[in-house]
Scaffold this motif. Structure first.
Motif, short mmCIF file in Angstrom:
data_model
loop_
_atom_site.label_atom_id
_atom_site.label_comp_id
_atom_site.label_asym_id
_atom_site.label_seq_id
_atom_site.Cartn_x
_atom_site.Cartn_y
_atom_site.Cartn_z
N SER A 44 -3.18 -4.66 -2.43
CA SER A 44 -3.59 -3.29 -2.56
C SER A 44 -5.09 -3.19 -2.74
O SER A 44 -5.70 -4.03 -3.40
CB SER A 44 -2.87 -2.65 -3.76
N ARG A 45 -5.68 -2.16 -2.19
CA ARG A 45 -7.14 -1.98 -2.25
C ARG A 45 -7.55 -1.16 -3.45
O ARG A 45 -8.57 -0.51 -3.46
CB ARG A 45 -7.63 -1.32 -0.98
N ARG A 46 -6.76 -1.14 -4.48
CA ARG A 46 -7.14 -0.37 -5.67
C ARG A 46 -8.37 -0.99 -6.31
O ARG A 46 -8.42 -2.16 -6.54
CB ARG A 46 -5.99 -0.36 -6.67
N ASP B 277 -6.18 6.56 3.45
CA ASP B 277 -7.55 6.28 3.00
C ASP B 277 -8.11 5.01 3.62
O ASP B 277 -9.32 4.81 3.64
CB ASP B 277 -7.60 6.15 1.47
N GLY B 278 -7.25 4.12 4.11
CA GLY B 278 -7.67 2.83 4.63
C GLY B 278 -8.25 2.86 6.02
O GLY B 278 -8.73 1.84 6.50
N GLU C 181 -2.83 5.37 0.36
CA GLU C 181 -3.79 4.28 0.56
C GLU C 181 -3.94 3.93 2.03
O GLU C 181 -5.03 3.56 2.48
CB GLU C 181 -3.37 3.05 -0.24
N LEU D 11 0.84 -1.18 0.00
CA LEU D 11 0.00 0.00 0.00
C LEU D 11 0.88 1.24 0.00
O LEU D 11 1.96 1.24 0.60
CB LEU D 11 -0.89 0.04 1.25
#
Length: 162
Positions: free
Chosen positions: A159-161, A98-99, A95, A91
């Motif tokens: 990754s949370r993309r 934002d997480g 991110e 990340l």
């Protein structure tokens, strides 16, 4: 800690989307867990009713004697997961900022420092301020990763993309 147990804190921390829960159930079946609600959940399509999916997930955990952690524990595990993801390069600092999807409680000094620095992120930060913030976040992430008692069993997420 197996995948199903790991998903319990993620569920409470609100980082799992309802459409991801049927696949988690399917993986749990492959991992050797079995219960009526787990089988039913695993068979649901991704776009099923979110309320039904959540209810089946909680029922499956109950049938399998997998406890849902309290919000404080889930939030602390989220902090550690974000720190480990940053340390491992999965990340970006943005991110991580934002997480922070829920109100988290920090119990240790390292958790408090990490949360404090991560929460400073804003999309309106001056571009000149970002490098110093990113370095500080990296530094406190390394400290948290090194001194936490919660890292065992936390799978570093991708990754949370979206």
């Amino acid at each position: 800690m197996d995948r199903l147990q790991g998903s319990a804190w993620q569920y409470v921390a609100e980082v799992l989307r309802p459409e991801d829960l049927p696949m988690i159930a399917a993986h749990a079946l492959v991992d050797g867990h079995d219960s009526p609600a787990l089988r039913e959940l695993a068979g649901l399509p991704r776009r099923s009713d979110a309320t039904e999916v959540r209810e089946l997930y909680v029922q499956a955990l109950s049938e399998l004697d997998v406890p849902l952690p309290d919000e404080e524990t889930a939030g602390r595990r989220l902090l550690v997961s974000l720190a480990l993801s940053l340390v491992h390069g999965l990340l970006s600092p943005k991110e991580v900022g934002d997480g922070l999807s829920m109100t988290v409680t920090a119990r240790t000094q390292e958790e408090t420092q990490f949360l404090s620095v991560a929460a400073e992120y804003s999309e309106w930060m001056e571009p000149d301020d970002l490098p110093a913030w990113e370095r500080e976040l990296q530094s406190v992430a390394h400290l948290l990763a090194a001194f936490t008692d919660l890292s065992s069993g936390i799978r570093v997420p991708a990754s949370r993309r979206d």
